[in-house]
Design an enzyme around this catalytic site. Structure first.
Site, PDB file in Angstrom:
ATOM      1  N   ASN A 247       0.824  -1.213   0.000  1.00 51.08           N
ATOM      2  CA  ASN A 247       0.000   0.000   0.000  1.00 51.08           C
ATOM      3  C   ASN A 247       0.857   1.262   0.000  1.00 51.08           C
ATOM      4  O   ASN A 247       0.511   2.253  -0.641  1.00 51.08           O
ATOM      5  CB  ASN A 247      -0.936   0.004   1.213  1.00 51.08           C
ATOM      6  CG  ASN A 247      -2.324  -0.453   0.822  1.00 51.08           C
ATOM      7  OD1 ASN A 247      -2.682  -0.404  -0.358  1.00 51.08           O
ATOM      8  ND2 ASN A 247      -3.098  -0.909   1.790  1.00 51.08           N
ATOM      9  N   HIS A 460     -10.030 -11.951  -7.920  1.00 52.98           N
ATOM     10  CA  HIS A 460      -9.057 -12.842  -7.266  1.00 52.98           C
ATOM     11  C   HIS A 460      -9.547 -14.281  -7.102  1.00 52.98           C
ATOM     12  O   HIS A 460      -9.181 -15.145  -7.886  1.00 52.98           O
ATOM     13  CB  HIS A 460      -8.564 -12.291  -5.929  1.00 52.98           C
ATOM     14  CG  HIS A 460      -7.692 -11.098  -6.086  1.00 52.98           C
ATOM     15  ND1 HIS A 460      -6.551 -11.119  -6.842  1.00 52.98           N
ATOM     16  CD2 HIS A 460      -7.813  -9.821  -5.623  1.00 52.98           C
ATOM     17  CE1 HIS A 460      -5.993  -9.922  -6.834  1.00 52.98           C
ATOM     18  NE2 HIS A 460      -6.740  -9.115  -6.111  1.00 52.98           N
ATOM     19  N   PRO A 517      -1.070  -2.037 -12.768  1.00 52.30           N
ATOM     20  CA  PRO A 517       0.089  -2.001 -13.675  1.00 52.30           C
ATOM     21  C   PRO A 517       1.253  -1.183 -13.118  1.00 52.30           C
ATOM     22  O   PRO A 517       2.412  -1.539 -13.317  1.00 52.30           O
ATOM     23  CB  PRO A 517      -0.477  -1.347 -14.939  1.00 52.30           C
ATOM     24  CG  PRO A 517      -1.910  -1.718 -14.927  1.00 52.30           C
ATOM     25  CD  PRO A 517      -2.311  -1.716 -13.473  1.00 52.30           C
TER      26      PRO A 517
END
Lengths: 622, 622
Positions: A247, A460, A517
């Site tokens: 993070n 996920h 990305p």
């Protein structure tokens, strides 16, 4: 035999429940599965019963996507939140009389009585065994299919004109807007911006207004000297199992100021830079022509003004792109807002998130900008580190949102239920949103139980690996799963251990997505990088990668017209009938195989239910 | 202890031999290793003794790279090949008197007496053990280095201005010209060419001249309908351990005609299309600015005219690019030419390959075009399927090339020796070529023994995995190895089993290369794709990838000036002194670690030799 019957029964029950919850939230439910459920009940499946896809056409070429014309009249309903759920009332008195408009509101009791009880918390061994065996069977069967039909599939694909993997539509089904550019792109953007805007005031910090130059001076750096190394936004070995470190990578050069200036929509410069960089990313997608993305923008729920501000950002900077469909992500940050005294209880956070939304849809004339922005928003996402453990166990005895006043964060399933709850009723002519939470990236497998009911599709789903029952249920209902093996590789699971290929082979509806990305990818085409690596490492065939691309379009929030255009006019049908090979480059043999296999699995369950007789089914509908 | 001494002795001997052979061929030999060898002999290492790098400057901006001015005068030497080796004579009479110009000609006897005898064929167990232990030590040591210094390395890199992984120079050290474009690029090229040239005569087949349209008609296809699927040039599951199937992929749509028209330099249209597509690839590299490539063009040796034709192609179509350095690949196809009666014996094939080359360098005025083309050629490669077994065992009793008249192909080492042989003597003022064969991709590990002597550096080197002795020798002499894990993954070895990371960690001088982007890669930037996948899968650090990029420049045929520019002015020095972190973005800590580690390994060997006394070394120089 008794085992088999019991397994079939409880799976059947779980399928009915997902169907019910999907309907409530206007999520699509797998047609084939629905047909089998009806046949078990000896009733007719009807197309009219299906949830309609989003028919809202996207702006035609040349049409102004921000046009304020044609905004519908206010409906003048009244809103009130009770127990975390937004109720719609015809007028003020109805609120007092507690007579909400008759709509299918979500229902906490159903949610808890039926589901975790039957499927998750008390999963008996025999059901695990049954699902495990069926999943193994699916793997082996696909292996056989591949051995026998690989060449025939390839022959089909070769005979298709004009269409190959490069020009089938691919949607990046899971990507965060604030990390959707590559690290190199962000670096170049910061440098070129500095070149022209060094003296512009871009930040207000502690009451002091600062120019871009002053900001960089305060950080002791010259932007010309910046490199991707010093920018330091890329994940690496150090982020593995360290979501906190990951993070922190959102802060260029570790400086929160730069995140604020370049990656936020609501800052001193009204998110101008962030809008510019988003438009550059969108431009690249438009150039590529066949790539689409569904970037997530944040609504935090710490204040009721967030929506208006976001909509203004979108419209003032003209961020619309035909190659992007927007999603709203809600980080699970109640504990932080509570500790900063921004909200008194969890209900306030929910109000901040959902009230403005309902308001704008019910009274569009009062909230024109938000109304327009919402046309391009297709769904919600719930995001944060799933591996954080919560001490609280969500049950129907849990405090209601108004009573949730402790400093602790509610658990994942609590968030999911209340995020699912306020989906908007289509009956009122409102646009609906898909709920597509992050789920099963880490943490408890019960997250996947919650999402099985509440989500249209998930991101996920790694932890399905650990639960055969849930994996089999996700297969039977074809819940789409946006997987990001490169992201997982940096955060939670090494690439070679990723279940993506396994899920694909078994026939789960998986797509590939990039997640971030900026943190994970190296090349100028992150989605292609994601596909290339999967194709290389897992030796995927052309038919495989095109099937993944097709899944990504199905899963996405693209509209009905676009899906018809990209997948074929009959895309709502299952099996090879729904596939136009000239659009998708997926072999009909493959489509037929998938459909037959799913029917076969469903028929086992349905046969058991039929043999028990219709009467015994009644209980499942209570 | 005795084991250790014996191991050190034979390793020492092997090092001396590589040094000797490198000198003969004007290959560079690792400076540090050379210094240790001298110190063992109690003699002084002198910089003057080193082979000089290629000082030939590349054309400056604006200078005409094809200029015929300044071509030197003819030297009027005479040439004659004897036993496969080209001898240079001062005049005709000298040939009759058998008095060749005094030059260090390669010598078959030395090659055979010393080397395989001592190092490969009779590798005793104890030496294996020693090398195995040293290699394990190198792995563990690097692991420790990483744990201790990773952050310090990163800190160094962060402090470097302007330089990061994206703008350090990377050379694609191993790539075949005929497959250097992506499949999508080739497809688009064929389609756009057809659009403008459908009626052009492009092929003569069986005496019939055919237009592009007629060619496609004869193949029963419309180029507009072509897709990458029907083009079918991509490797996949079906090429694994099937080099034959892989080779067939060079034919677009399986049609040899299209290969002839689009991927050959010497065809009816004089290779015009191939030149165009090469220039497009070069243009992309120039745009990227930091990427270079060393494409291989073929000389087959089936006719003496090939060189002139290739040079004409290069000059007429103006194929020069500052971002490309050319290599000549010689496929090992004697058996085919012999069966087609194109050559009577192996010597003729060698003559076809090397005579025109010597001729052009000795008498440039007679061969102006070839002379110019050769300025941009930096080396030779020997290519073909190494897994093909040969019944013949190369020894000094093997037939000489003139006597090699059977239909069988000579074995790998035979080819290597005679390809190595005719490297051009720098003493005559001739430009020299590096010999950089494919080696150790498959087949016998003895290939790696041959190349250890004969090659400046090699491509692949996978089989070093199987021989600790050779692997350790390649380490000690820092023989550069251009590895292509994605190519291997489709042909010989799954990605996860590739030794690349292991070699990198131990300190072998490895670089990353693409081999055949047309067959293996998916994105528009194949070299970046190769780096990205390695970085992702093996979790390489920035310092790791920049070290690989630095190795690639070192290994490449780029000239001295360019290397100085890309690596730093002192790049010829070993260790951190030779590294300019502002150019390479490789941490000095890393460079120091590599250098110290190599010195440490070499000192073990040298200490043994010193303790034995100088006298005992004499024998090694015989």
């Amino acid at each position: 035999m008794e085992d088999y019957v019991q397994s079939a029964e409880s799976l059947f029950k779980a399928l009915l429940l997902r169907e019910k919850y999907s309907k409530l939230a206007y999520h699509r439910f797998c047609r084939t599965t629905s047909q089998f459920l009806r046949s078990a009940e000896n009733s007719m499946w009807k197309e009219e019963d299906e949830v309609l896809p989003d028919m809202c056409p996207c702006p035609a070429d040349g049409e102004d996507p921000y046009s304020m014309e044609g905004i519908p009249e206010n409906l003048n309903y009244e809103l009130k939140m009770k127990d975390g759920i937004v109720y719609v009332y015809d007028h003020k008195e109805a609120i007092e009389k507690n007579q909400p408009h008759d709509l299918p509101y979500p229902d906490l009791e159903t949610y808890f009585y039926h589901f975790p009880l039957h499927v998750a918390s008390t999963i008996p061994y025999f059901r695990k065994t049954y699902c495990h065996r069926r999943l193994n069977f699916l793997s082996s069967k696909f292996y056989l299919h591949e051995m026998l039909n690989e060449m025939a599939e390839l022959k089909e694909l070769k005979s298709v004109s004009h269409r190959d993997f490069y020009n089938v539509r691919k949607v990046d089904t899971h990507i965060h807007a604030a990390a959707c550019m590559s690290q190199k792109h962000l670096l170049t953007f910061i440098q070129t911006t500095y070149k022209k805007d060094a003296d512009r005031i871009v930040l207000e910090k502690g009451g002091r207004k600062m120019t871009l130059q002053q900001v960089f001076q305060s950080l002791n750096m010259n932007p010309y000297d910046l490199t991707v190394d010093s920018l330091d936004v890329h994940a690496g070995r150090h982020t593995f199992h360290r979501f906190d470190k990951f993070n922190a990578k959102y802060n260029p050069v570790g400086a929160n100021e730069l995140r604020e200036i370049f990656l936020k929509t609501d800052n001193y410069i009204n998110g101008e830079y962030f809008a510019q960089i988003m438009k550059e990313v969108a431009h690249d997608l438009e150039e590529s022509k066949y790539q689409y993305a569904e970037p997530r923008l944040s609504i935090y729920g710490s204040s009721p003004d967030e929506w208006e501000s976001l909509a203004k950002w979108f419209i003032n900077h003209k961020v619309y792109s035909p190659n992007m469909k927007w999603m709203i992500q809600v980080p699970r940050l109640y504990d932080i807002f509570k500790s900063k005294k921004l909200v008194p209880n969890f209900a306030r956070m929910l109000e901040n998130i959902f009230f403005p939304l309902f308001e704008a849809t019910l009274n569009p004339q009062k909230h024109k900008e938000l109304h327009i922005f919402l046309k391009y928003v297709s769904g919600f996402d719930s995001v944060d580190d799933e591996s954080k453990h919560s001490d609280h166990m969500f049950s129907f005895r849990s405090p209601k949102p108004e009573q949730w006043t402790t400093d602790d964060n509610p658990p994942y399933s609590y968030y999911i239920f209340y995020m699912y709850g306020p989906q908007q009723p289509q009956e009122l002519g409102l646009s609906t949103f898909q709920f597509r939470p992050h789920c099963g990236e880490a943490g408890s497998i019960t997250h996947l139980v919650s999402a099985f009911l509440a989500a249209d599709n998930i991101s996920h789903g790694l932890n399905l690996k650990k639960s055969p029952v849930l994996q089999y249920l996700y297969y039977l209902t074809q819940v789409p799963i946006a997987m990001s093996p490169l992201s997982n590789n940096s955060l939670f699971l090494e690439y070679s251990k990723n279940p993506f290929r396994d899920f694909l082979h078994k026939g789960l509806c998986v797509s590939l997505s990039t997640d971030d990305p900026m943190q994970f990818h190296y090349t100028k085409e992150p989605l292609m990088e994601e596909y290339a690596i999967a194709a290389q490492l897992w030796k995927l065939s052309t038919c495989d990668v095109c099937e993944i691309a097709r899944n990504s379009v199905l899963q996405s929030g693209l509209g009905h017209q676009e899906k018809k255009h990209f997948l074929g006019v009959n895309y709502l049908k299952d099996g090879h009938e729904g596939n136009d090979i000239r659009c998708t480059n997926v072999a009909q043999i493959r489509m037929a195989y998938r459909h037959e296999t799913l029917c076969n699995e469903l028929s086992f369950i349905v046969d058991v239910m039929k043999s028990k007789g219709i009467g015994s089914l009644q209980e499942y509908h209570d």
